[in-house]
Design a protein around this motif. Structure first.
Motif, short mmCIF file in Angstrom:
data_model
loop_
_atom_site.label_atom_id
_atom_site.label_comp_id
_atom_site.label_asym_id
_atom_site.label_seq_id
_atom_site.Cartn_x
_atom_site.Cartn_y
_atom_site.Cartn_z
N LEU A 145 10.35 -3.86 -2.00
CA LEU A 145 9.49 -2.78 -2.48
C LEU A 145 9.23 -2.88 -3.97
N ALA A 146 10.21 -3.44 -4.71
CA ALA A 146 10.05 -3.58 -6.15
C ALA A 146 8.96 -4.58 -6.49
N ASN A 147 8.70 -5.52 -5.59
CA ASN A 147 7.68 -6.53 -5.84
C ASN A 147 6.35 -6.23 -5.17
N ASP A 148 6.29 -5.12 -4.45
CA ASP A 148 5.05 -4.71 -3.79
C ASP A 148 4.14 -4.07 -4.84
N ASP A 149 2.94 -4.58 -4.99
CA ASP A 149 2.02 -4.08 -6.03
C ASP A 149 1.76 -2.58 -5.89
N ARG A 150 1.88 -2.04 -4.70
CA ARG A 150 1.63 -0.62 -4.49
C ARG A 150 2.74 0.25 -5.10
N PHE A 151 3.92 -0.34 -5.31
CA PHE A 151 5.06 0.45 -5.74
C PHE A 151 5.78 -0.13 -6.96
N SER A 152 5.25 -1.15 -7.54
CA SER A 152 5.97 -1.87 -8.59
C SER A 152 6.05 -1.10 -9.91
N GLU A 153 5.08 -0.22 -10.16
CA GLU A 153 5.05 0.55 -11.40
C GLU A 153 4.95 2.04 -11.10
N PRO A 154 5.39 2.90 -12.03
CA PRO A 154 5.32 4.35 -11.80
C PRO A 154 3.93 4.85 -11.40
N ALA A 155 2.89 4.38 -12.09
CA ALA A 155 1.54 4.85 -11.79
C ALA A 155 1.10 4.43 -10.39
N SER A 156 1.43 3.20 -9.98
CA SER A 156 1.03 2.74 -8.65
C SER A 156 1.80 3.46 -7.56
N ARG A 157 3.05 3.85 -7.83
CA ARG A 157 3.80 4.61 -6.84
C ARG A 157 3.18 5.99 -6.62
N MET A 158 2.68 6.60 -7.68
CA MET A 158 2.01 7.91 -7.52
C MET A 158 0.68 7.75 -6.78
N GLU A 159 -0.04 6.66 -7.04
CA GLU A 159 -1.32 6.43 -6.36
C GLU A 159 -1.12 6.20 -4.87
N ASN A 160 0.04 5.68 -4.50
CA ASN A 160 0.32 5.36 -3.10
C ASN A 160 1.51 6.18 -2.58
N LEU A 161 1.58 7.41 -3.03
CA LEU A 161 2.75 8.24 -2.73
C LEU A 161 2.93 8.47 -1.23
N ASP A 162 1.88 8.78 -0.53
CA ASP A 162 2.01 9.07 0.91
C ASP A 162 2.58 7.88 1.66
N THR A 163 2.09 6.68 1.33
CA THR A 163 2.58 5.47 1.99
C THR A 163 4.05 5.22 1.64
N LEU A 164 4.39 5.41 0.36
CA LEU A 164 5.77 5.21 -0.08
C LEU A 164 6.71 6.18 0.64
N VAL A 165 6.32 7.43 0.76
CA VAL A 165 7.17 8.43 1.42
C VAL A 165 7.37 8.08 2.88
N GLU A 166 6.32 7.62 3.54
CA GLU A 166 6.43 7.23 4.94
C GLU A 166 7.43 6.09 5.12
N ILE A 167 7.36 5.10 4.24
CA ILE A 167 8.27 3.96 4.31
C ILE A 167 9.72 4.41 4.07
#
Length: 409
Positions: free
Chosen positions: A270-292
């Motif tokens: 998950l640390a290397n996934d572009d959707r979650f690698s940085e704080p801003a990208s984690r917020m942009e993809n929050l719903d997907t991150l929470v589901e995972i």
């Protein structure tokens, strides 16, 4: 100052209050050593006495906010009752009240009434909306001010769901805390100037004070924040997740903690996934991150995850109910919930003082008083003569609980 000395030793406070905000303020100051006199209007006194199970005005709700105070019952419908209150205020350091606009003036103890006779007085008013502004004459309860401060709009499950009140009466409690802070500041200034002042705060302002992030977002972008469940409006993951047996909250919002978190849960990818690698990208993809994360965290119990996360230095905690909080060993170690015996012999749980001092005591030394329990002793301390006190009792101006109990026996 020795360890047994009190921070506010020698400070005399008259608290004419009811329900929650002002009693919370007075309780904090009483814990810090001030001599707080709880003045209640006769015949019924503070409504909190009748919240929940109550016997002779002795209830768990009243005990919670009124320990370490002495009690005076006063009939403010009489001129002698009003003049007695005025005398007490004229001889005190602080006066606290939380009634609607105009009530204190009706009793002859408004700020303008007493400031000249006691120029050192610190006069604190806690109200729904403060003493200035277009809503100053409105009454205000925690429910109303949670709604109007924006708190209910950012609390709950999310857009399209009904507004939700925070379970605890946070604007009431916070207003009391802010008032205590304001009074302490005014006491310090009085040491420099020799003069008291008027301290004015409200439940409305207390509620607004809780919207730091959401107000900052609106001021910066114009975006109106909405409810996000337990999630944070600016950082992720920072919310509750379902485990196999209960709920767990994780605060892995900053980058270093995020990396520790994914390592702890065995998901370094998950640390290397572009959707979650940085704080801003984690917020942009929050719903997907929470589901995972919900899928991953549902594979173990909360206690198992806590052991793993603790070992990796990741801030996390179980979602407790009140019983679990009370019985947690850390609650006990910090003396945050303790039992005291009441005036009628009951045992009540009360909050411990939430600040610990290295060189001062905040011990709970007395239970909440019955109405008028200490009337005679209080007036004696304020230099009323025995004859004057007897007259006030016989005329029904003050309640002397000791005499009432003896008569009942």
């Amino acid at each position: 100052m020795t360890e047994n000395q009190k921070l506010l030793d020698g400070i005399k406070i008259i608290e004419l209050s009811h329900i929650m905000a002002a009693p919370t303020c007075g309780q904090l100051l009483a814990d810090m050593g001030a001599e707080v006199v709880k003045v209640e209007r006769l015949p019924k006194g503070d409504d909190t006495r009748r919240f929940g199970r109550s016997e002779d005005g002795d209830s768990a709700a009243f005990a919670m906010m009124n320990r370490n105070k002495s009690g005076l019952g006063l009939n403010l419908k009489t001129e002698k009752g009003k003049s007695t209150l005025r005398t007490l205020i004229d001889k005190s350091d602080v006066f606290i009240e939380n009634y609607r606009m105009g009530a204190m003036e009706h009793y002859g103890v408004g700020w303008e009434n007493v400031r000249e006779s006691n120029p050192r007085l610190i006069y604190c008013s806690i109200s729904g909306f403060g003493r200035t502004g277009p809503y100053s004459d409105r009454g205000g309860f925690d429910l109303i001010t949670q709604a109007m401060s924006g708190i209910m709009s950012i609390t709950g499950e999310g857009p399209g769901r009904p507004p939700v009140k925070v379970g605890a009466p946070i604007t009431d409690i916070t207003a009391g805390i802010l008032a205590a802070l304001g009074i302490c500041g005014a006491i310090i200034q009085r040491h420099r100037t020799g003069k008291g002042q008027y301290v004015d705060t409200s439940l409305y302002e207390a509620g607004i004070f809780h919207t730091f992030w959401q107000t900052a977002i609106f001021g910066d972008t114009g975006e109106v924040s909405q409810a996000m469940g337990s999630a944070h409006p600016l950082a992720a993951p920072y919310q509750a997740f379902k485990t196999s047996d209960s709920w767990l909250v994780v605060g892995a919002a900053n980058q270093s903690t995020w990396l520790k978190f994914v390592e702890a849960i065995g998901s370094n990818e998950l640390a290397n996934d572009d959707r979650f690698s940085e704080p801003a990208s984690r917020m942009e993809n929050l719903d997907t991150l929470v589901e995972i994360l919900n899928t991953l965290l549902s594979k173990r119990t909360t206690s198992e995850w806590m052991e793993l996360l603790d070992s990796h230095g990741v801030p996390a905690g179980p979602v407790y109910d009140i019983e679990e909080m009370v019985n947690d060993p850390h609650t006990k170690a910090r003396n945050m919930v303790t039992n005291i015996s009441s005036a009628t012999g009951k045992n009540f749980s009360v909050m411990g003082h939430p600040v610990k001092y290295s060189s001062a005591s905040t011990a709970i030394t007395q239970s909440a008083p019955l109405i008028g329990q200490d009337s005679r002793e209080i007036l004696t301390r304020f230099n009323f003569t025995s004859d004057e006190i007897d007259s006030l009792v016989s005329e029904g101006v003050i309640s002397d609980k000791r005499i009432n109990v003896e008569a009942a026996e």
